[in-house]
Scaffold this motif. Structure first.
Motif, PDB file in Angstrom:
ATOM      1  N   ILE A  10      -3.759  11.409  35.573  1.00 27.54           N
ATOM      2  CA  ILE A  10      -2.502  10.807  36.021  1.00 27.54           C
ATOM      3  C   ILE A  10      -1.632  10.421  34.831  1.00 27.54           C
ATOM      4  N   ILE A  11      -2.247   9.804  33.811  1.00 19.47           N
ATOM      5  CA  ILE A  11      -1.489   9.393  32.634  1.00 19.47           C
ATOM      6  C   ILE A  11      -0.926  10.602  31.902  1.00 19.47           C
ATOM      7  N   ALA A  12      -1.734  11.651  31.768  1.00 20.23           N
ATOM      8  CA  ALA A  12      -1.282  12.863  31.081  1.00 20.23           C
ATOM      9  C   ALA A  12      -0.090  13.485  31.796  1.00 20.23           C
ATOM     10  N   ALA A  13      -0.166  13.539  33.122  1.00 17.49           N
ATOM     11  CA  ALA A  13       0.939  14.110  33.896  1.00 17.49           C
ATOM     12  C   ALA A  13       2.177  13.232  33.824  1.00 17.49           C
ATOM     13  N   GLU A  14       1.982  11.934  33.894  1.00 21.35           N
ATOM     14  CA  GLU A  14       3.104  10.997  33.864  1.00 21.35           C
ATOM     15  C   GLU A  14       3.839  11.035  32.531  1.00 21.35           C
ATOM     16  N   LEU A  15       3.076  11.115  31.434  1.00 20.02           N
ATOM     17  CA  LEU A  15       3.683  11.086  30.100  1.00 20.02           C
ATOM     18  C   LEU A  15       3.994  12.483  29.566  1.00 20.02           C
ATOM     19  N   GLY A  16       3.519  13.497  30.259  1.00 15.05           N
ATOM     20  CA  GLY A  16       3.781  14.861  29.826  1.00 15.05           C
ATOM     21  C   GLY A  16       3.061  15.241  28.551  1.00 15.05           C
ATOM     22  N   VAL A  17       1.807  14.789  28.423  1.00 14.28           N
ATOM     23  CA  VAL A  17       1.023  15.097  27.226  1.00 14.28           C
ATOM     24  C   VAL A  17      -0.227  15.877  27.624  1.00 14.28           C
ATOM     25  N   SER A  18      -0.790  16.562  26.650  1.00 15.32           N
ATOM     26  CA  SER A  18      -2.015  17.316  26.900  1.00 15.32           C
ATOM     27  C   SER A  18      -3.231  16.427  26.635  1.00 15.32           C
ATOM     28  N   LYS A  19      -4.407  16.977  26.826  1.00 18.37           N
ATOM     29  CA  LYS A  19      -5.631  16.201  26.684  1.00 18.37           C
ATOM     30  C   LYS A  19      -5.879  15.755  25.239  1.00 18.37           C
ATOM     31  N   ILE A  20      -5.455  16.562  24.270  1.00 21.74           N
ATOM     32  CA  ILE A  20      -5.762  16.240  22.871  1.00 21.74           C
ATOM     33  C   ILE A  20      -5.099  14.936  22.423  1.00 21.74           C
ATOM     34  N   PRO A  21      -3.782  14.802  22.517  1.00 20.02           N
ATOM     35  CA  PRO A  21      -3.175  13.527  22.097  1.00 20.02           C
ATOM     36  C   PRO A  21      -3.612  12.351  22.962  1.00 20.02           C
ATOM     37  N   LEU A  22      -3.897  12.610  24.245  1.00 26.60           N
ATOM     38  CA  LEU A  22      -4.350  11.534  25.119  1.00 26.60           C
ATOM     39  C   LEU A  22      -5.708  11.022  24.668  1.00 26.60           C
ATOM     40  N   ARG A  23      -6.618  11.936  24.374  1.00 27.66           N
ATOM     41  CA  ARG A  23      -7.948  11.522  23.928  1.00 27.66           C
ATOM     42  C   ARG A  23      -7.884  10.797  22.590  1.00 27.66           C
ATOM     43  N   GLU A  24      -6.999  11.246  21.704  1.00 23.92           N
ATOM     44  CA  GLU A  24      -6.827  10.563  20.422  1.00 23.92           C
ATOM     45  C   GLU A  24      -6.347   9.135  20.654  1.00 23.92           C
ATOM     46  N   ALA A  25      -5.390   8.975  21.556  1.00 27.00           N
ATOM     47  CA  ALA A  25      -4.841   7.654  21.851  1.00 27.00           C
ATOM     48  C   ALA A  25      -5.907   6.742  22.459  1.00 27.00           C
TER      49      ALA A  25
END
Length: 213
Positions: free
Chosen positions: A35-50
């Motif tokens: 949900i967060i990835a879709a909402e912010l328009g980011v892929s799994k890599i930057p999300l996992r880093e964050a």
């Protein structure tokens, strides 16, 4: 390419961090990465880093096959973090006031004014501005001291938010901050050390009562 990914990671980190600190993501809540990835328009890599950075900050806890969960608040953790601050921060701020220049005085004054302005907003990010003010008081003391104190400030942030929730706490905090800053600018190291210790000690006492209830 790496610069873009790092920028997305930073943006994601700030968004999720703010949601945790303002209580939009409550303790015990599972982080819905899709949900967060879709909402912010980011892929799994930057999300996992964050999310990894947020775990290092003590805001999230990862579990095998479950992903990330917002960490619970605990009296034990608050006691440990604030006890460490009590041991290190008063003397660090006192030493910094001995070394502070007019430029440092101006920076600390601006940091407190920014914090007070943020506290006046109903949805202000007073936690981040609180950290900025405390770090402005430490900065002249040296790079390594600054790094150590910043780590403790980060770990303390969500407890600071809880502490400031009851009515009147922000006024008391502002008064104590102003007293510390005035003594700091005047170079009164012993007064600064005592005021800072009382400020931290009072916060911890309030937190123990709040979390126990």
């Amino acid at each position: 390419m790496n610069i873009v990914v790092r920028s997305l990671s930073d943006q994601t980190y700030e968004v999720v961090r703010r949601r945790i600190l303002v209580g939009a993501m409550q303790p015990g809540t599972a982080v819905r990465q899709d949900i967060i990835a879709a909402e912010l328009g980011v892929s799994k890599i930057p999300l996992r880093e964050a999310l990894g950075r947020l775990e290092q900050d003590g805001l999230l806890q990862s579990y095998p096959n479950r992903g990330y969960v917002v960490r619970d608040l605990s009296t034990d953790e608050a006691s440990e973090v604030f006890a460490l601050r009590l041991k290190l921060e008063p003397s660090a701020v006192a030493e910094a006031c001995r070394r502070a220049t007019a430029k440092d005085h101006a920076a600390a004054t601006a940091a407190l004014e920014a914090l007070e302005a943020e506290l006046a907003k109903p949805d202000g990010d007073h936690v981040s501005f609180n950290r900025a003010f405390h770090m402005a008081l430490v900065r002249p003391g040296g790079h390594i001291t600054f790094q150590l104190m910043e780590r403790l400030q980060i770990l303390a942030e969500r407890y600071v938010r809880v502490h400031l929730e009851p009515n009147g706490r922000d006024e008391r905090a502002s008064r104590e901050h102003r007293e510390i800053l005035d003594a700091w600018i005047q170079g009164k190291a012993k007064v600064v050390e005592a005021l800072t210790a009382n400020h931290i000690r009072g916060t911890l006492a309030d937190l123990k009562q709040q979390l126990a209830g």
